[in-house]
Design an enzyme around this catalytic site. Structure first.
Site, PDB file in Angstrom:
ATOM      1  N   HIS A  62       7.551  12.527   7.191  1.00  0.00           N
ATOM      2  CA  HIS A  62       6.446  13.205   6.498  1.00  0.00           C
ATOM      3  C   HIS A  62       5.611  14.068   7.456  1.00  0.00           C
ATOM      4  CE1 HIS A  62       6.706  11.020   2.538  1.00  0.00           C
ATOM      5  NE2 HIS A  62       7.539  10.322   3.292  1.00  0.00           N
ATOM      6  N   ASP A  94       0.161  20.013  10.565  1.00  0.00           N
ATOM      7  CA  ASP A  94       0.313  19.062   9.463  1.00  0.00           C
ATOM      8  C   ASP A  94       1.734  19.155   8.928  1.00  0.00           C
ATOM      9  OD1 ASP A  94      -0.489  17.158   7.634  1.00  0.00           O
ATOM     10  OD2 ASP A  94      -2.282  18.256   7.025  1.00  0.00           O
TER      11      ASP A  94
HETATM   12  P1  ADP Z   1      -2.181  12.935   5.094  1.00  0.00           P
HETATM   13  O1  ADP Z   1      -0.917  12.396   4.547  1.00  0.00           O
HETATM   14  O2  ADP Z   1      -2.075  13.313   6.535  1.00  0.00           O
HETATM   15  O3  ADP Z   1      -3.351  12.061   4.860  1.00  0.00           O
HETATM   16  P2  ADP Z   1      -2.190  14.933   2.906  1.00  0.00           P
HETATM   17  O4  ADP Z   1      -3.117  16.075   2.674  1.00  0.00           O
HETATM   18  O5  ADP Z   1      -0.758  15.271   2.783  1.00  0.00           O
HETATM   19  O6  ADP Z   1      -2.533  14.325   4.347  1.00  0.00           O
HETATM   20  O7  ADP Z   1      -2.493  13.785   1.869  1.00  0.00           O
HETATM   21  C1  ADP Z   1      -3.761  13.228   1.737  1.00  0.00           C
HETATM   22  C2  ADP Z   1      -3.829  12.502   0.426  1.00  0.00           C
HETATM   23  O8  ADP Z   1      -4.960  11.626   0.468  1.00  0.00           O
HETATM   24  C3  ADP Z   1      -4.014  13.422  -0.746  1.00  0.00           C
HETATM   25  O9  ADP Z   1      -3.237  12.958  -1.831  1.00  0.00           O
HETATM   26  C4  ADP Z   1      -5.506  13.351  -1.045  1.00  0.00           C
HETATM   27  O10 ADP Z   1      -5.807  13.478  -2.416  1.00  0.00           O
HETATM   28  C5  ADP Z   1      -5.867  11.969  -0.570  1.00  0.00           C
HETATM   29  N1  ADP Z   1      -7.245  11.959  -0.018  1.00  0.00           N
HETATM   30  C6  ADP Z   1      -7.687  12.604   1.060  1.00  0.00           C
HETATM   31  N2  ADP Z   1      -9.005  12.388   1.237  1.00  0.00           N
HETATM   32  C7  ADP Z   1      -9.404  11.598   0.237  1.00  0.00           C
HETATM   33  C8  ADP Z   1     -10.642  10.993  -0.133  1.00  0.00           C
HETATM   34  N3  ADP Z   1     -11.775  11.140   0.552  1.00  0.00           N
HETATM   35  N4  ADP Z   1     -10.652  10.220  -1.210  1.00  0.00           N
HETATM   36  C9  ADP Z   1      -9.522  10.041  -1.922  1.00  0.00           C
HETATM   37  N5  ADP Z   1      -8.345  10.560  -1.623  1.00  0.00           N
HETATM   38  C10 ADP Z   1      -8.264  11.331  -0.553  1.00  0.00           C
HETATM   39  O1  F6P Z   2       1.535  11.481   5.283  1.00  0.00           O
HETATM   40  C1  F6P Z   2       1.398  11.192   6.623  1.00  0.00           C
HETATM   41  C2  F6P Z   2       0.863   9.801   6.851  1.00  0.00           C
HETATM   42  O2  F6P Z   2       0.968   9.570   8.181  1.00  0.00           O
HETATM   43  C3  F6P Z   2       1.579   8.676   6.201  1.00  0.00           C
HETATM   44  O3  F6P Z   2       2.710   8.259   6.841  1.00  0.00           O
HETATM   45  C4  F6P Z   2       0.509   7.667   6.246  1.00  0.00           C
HETATM   46  O4  F6P Z   2       0.721   6.667   5.320  1.00  0.00           O
HETATM   47  C5  F6P Z   2      -0.694   8.490   5.909  1.00  0.00           C
HETATM   48  O5  F6P Z   2      -0.491   9.680   6.541  1.00  0.00           O
HETATM   49  C6  F6P Z   2      -2.021   7.797   6.136  1.00  0.00           C
HETATM   50  O6  F6P Z   2      -2.122   7.146   7.348  1.00  0.00           O
HETATM   51  P1  F6P Z   2      -2.276   5.579   7.485  1.00  0.00           P
HETATM   52  O7  F6P Z   2      -1.108   4.950   6.798  1.00  0.00           O
HETATM   53  O8  F6P Z   2      -2.299   5.355   8.954  1.00  0.00           O
HETATM   54  O9  F6P Z   2      -3.560   5.215   6.812  1.00  0.00           O
END
Ligand code: ADP
Ligand code: F6P
Length: 535
Positions: A169, A381
């Site tokens: 991912h 990202d």
């Molecule tokens: P990562 O996997 O690195 O966290 P992404 O942008 O791909 O980054 O995914 C983040 C996910 O977490 C999204 O589905 C988003 O809606 C959710 N998210 C991020 N911040 C918040 C928050 N403050 N409250 C609820 N959901 C959140």
């Molecule tokens: O989508 C990337 C990612 O690293 C996932 O593998 C992971 O679950 C997510 O972000 C959130 O991080 P964590 O599992 O450390 O809370």
């Protein structure tokens, strides 16, 4: 889907649910992060098993929570408990103090502690043994992300004959960065024990192949359009690009609900009825939050006329709070927010609204709908689903997306978004200014295009295209079915017939690619050019 006669067994570090302890007991929460959100949405109606960590240790009896969580899901949940030492050295340590910064091109943040490697191997065997107990020969074991890169070899050693795939991912780094990892060879070798390996973008895949060529010279690589075939020690692995998406329909449908519209209207009334800029991220140094705040400050300094008329809402979900880099980040972000507010606040206007908590889905949707500008500026990202969620929730087509060129979503969305370098604060400030002054027509045209792309490249397509790349099972000796190499080729050939869009999506993500979509004069989406093929 490809001919999986059995079930799909998903294996990831996190389950889609989290059991959080508090003074009065424990409660069930949904996990945040792209992996959990995407897979949960894509997997909703499919049977199978999801194996992962629910945030708990071996002493806790979480079975009743798992049963409750499985009630409204089509698959069952199996948890892998982690001890405190494993949380510290596997999850925080190897996964998030070594691999996470390395894979995001930030090697100076890595803590190459040798003990972390020992525990990483142990925990990978632990996940693999739960998967081995669960998987039958005709199942497909789908392992996710950098926490579990050694599970294929452990599964094979445990005698598992099911086919196995791995999806990363995060980004995959270039050989100059990856080779800093002391344990690079065993990791690459173990990855090649999967039957399919998937990456978010072509750049990640080509970095992976360059690492193989440099670090494992015995490996050979061939093309089998749209994927690559890697041969090592008589085994073959399909290596492909499968950009992840969201459940567009669900976001759109939910964003249309009258309660969400009312909530969004209320937010605009209370926060800003002029230009509302939104940032939503896990509190992670890869997300470029301090850089974003500095860009916003520069906007207010360079364009004084914007003061009082533009407001940034920055929502952060607490993440990996035990790790020193994350503690520092929180302090840095909060200091910057208070400095900006101290410098510019006027009666009736606070420039930055800072929210440090996990939002419920409805609240998140209301913010997405309320915003005029989605500001998504990670330094690096894998994909960034927030960018796609923002577009899906923009049902009024009045928002503008500003997205980093270093997010996986950047190349995919470049024809409708404003693309920026998050390290160039002046460029981001200018993009904010331009977005705030864009005509309603221009905004509508761009957002319609973005929504079409996000709808097209959705999470269901991601799952389908990955599963279609799985090679046929290896036939027994003497069986006319042929060896796995030929079968893989047949399988990828079939997948090309079934899903012609796979190659197109991959090509659209190529760093060198031009926009593949454009809006015609009749406001209908046009696909420009055909799949460019391999890099
Ligand atoms: P990562 O996997 O690195 O966290 P992404 O942008 O791909 O980054 O995914 C983040 C996910 O977490 C999204 O589905 C988003 O809606 C959710 N998210 C991020 N911040 C918040 C928050 N403050 N409250 C609820 N959901 C959140
Ligand atoms: O989508 C990337 C990612 O690293 C996932 O593998 C992971 O679950 C997510 O972000 C959130 O991080 P964590 O599992 O450390 O809370």
């Amino acid at each position: 889907m490809n001919e999986i006669k059995g079930r799909v067994i998903n294996v990831s570090n996190r389950l889609p649910i989290l059991i959080r302890k508090h003074a009065g007991g424990a409660r069930l929460e949904r996990s945040s992060g792209g992996l959990a959100t995407a897979l949960e949405a894509g997997w909703r109606d499919q049977p199978g098993v999801w194996i992962g960590w629910a945030g708990t240790g071996p002493e806790e009896n979480i079975e009743p929570f798992l049963v409750r969580a499985a009630h409204r899901r089509s698959y069952t949940l199996r948890s892998v408990a982690l001890t405190e030492e494993e949380i510290a050295k596997f999850y925080s340590g190897f996964a998030n103090e070594i691999i996470w910064p390395l894979f995001h091109d930030m090697p100076s943040r890595c803590n190459f502690e040798p003990e972390y490697w020992e525990i990483y191997q142990r925990v990978n065997r632990k996940f693999a043994s739960v998967a081995a107990e669960t998987a039958q020969d005709d199942d497909f074991v789908w392992v996710h992300d950098y926490h579990l890169m050694l599970t294929a070899s452990a599964l094979r050693q445990a005698g598992v004959r099911a086919r196995m795939g791995f999806f990363l991912h995060t980004p995959f780094p270039s050989p100059d960065v990856f080779e800093k990892l002391p344990w690079k060879k065993p990791i690459l070798k173990s990855l090649l024990e999967f039957d399919v390996i998937g990456f978010q973008g072509d750049r990640d895949r080509s970095n992976f192949v360059s690492c193989l060529e440099r670090m494992l010279p015995e490996v050979t690589v061939e093309r089998s359009h749209p994927h690559l075939l890697v041969n090592q020690e008589g085994r073959q692995t399909v290596v492909g690009t499968f950009p992840i998406g969201i459940d567009f329909e669900a976001f759109e449908r939910d964003a249309k609900r009258p309660e969400i519209a009312a909530h969004a209207a209320n937010l605009r009334k209370r926060v800003s009825d002029e230009v509302l800029v939104l940032g939503v991220d896990r509190l992670d140094y890869t997300k470029g939050i301090p850089e974003r705040l500095k860009s916003f400050r520069l906007l207010l300094r360079r364009f004084p006329e914007m003061r009082g008329h533009i407001t940034l809402v920055q929502v952060v979900v607490p993440s990996r709070e035990e790790i020193p880099n994350y503690k520092h980040l929180r302090r840095e972000v909060e200091l910057l927010v208070s400095q900006i507010n101290g410098e510019f606040t006027e009666p009736g206007w606070v420039p930055v609204h800072y929210i440090h908590r996990n939002l419920g889905r409805d609240e998140l949707l209301a913010y997405y709908r309320a915003a005029d500008i989605g500001l998504v500026t990670p330094l690096k990202d894998g994909m960034n689903l927030v960018a796609k969620e923002f577009c899906a929730a923009q049902i009024d087509e009045r928002g503008v997306l500003i997205v980093s060129e270093f997010a996986g979503a950047g190349p995919e969305l470049r024809s409708g978004a404003i693309i920026v370098n998050p390290n160039d604060f002046a460029e981001v400030a200018q993009a904010l200014y331009d977005a705030a002054h864009m005509s309603a027509d221009d905004k509508r045209c761009r957002m319609r295009l973005l929504r079409q792309i996000v709808k097209d490249h959705n999470v269901h397509r991601w799952i389908r295209s990955f599963l279609q790349a799985i090679p046929e099972p290896v036939q027994a000796k003497g069986d006319p079915g042929g060896d796995s190499w030929e079968s893989a080729a047949k399988s990828t050939e079939r997948s090309r017939r079934i899903l012609p869009g796979v190659a197109l999506v991959a090509a659209a993500l190529s760093p060198a690619s031009r926009p593949r979509y454009a809006m015609g004069k009749d406001a209908k989406l046009r696909v420009l050019g055909s799949a460019a093929g391999e890099d």
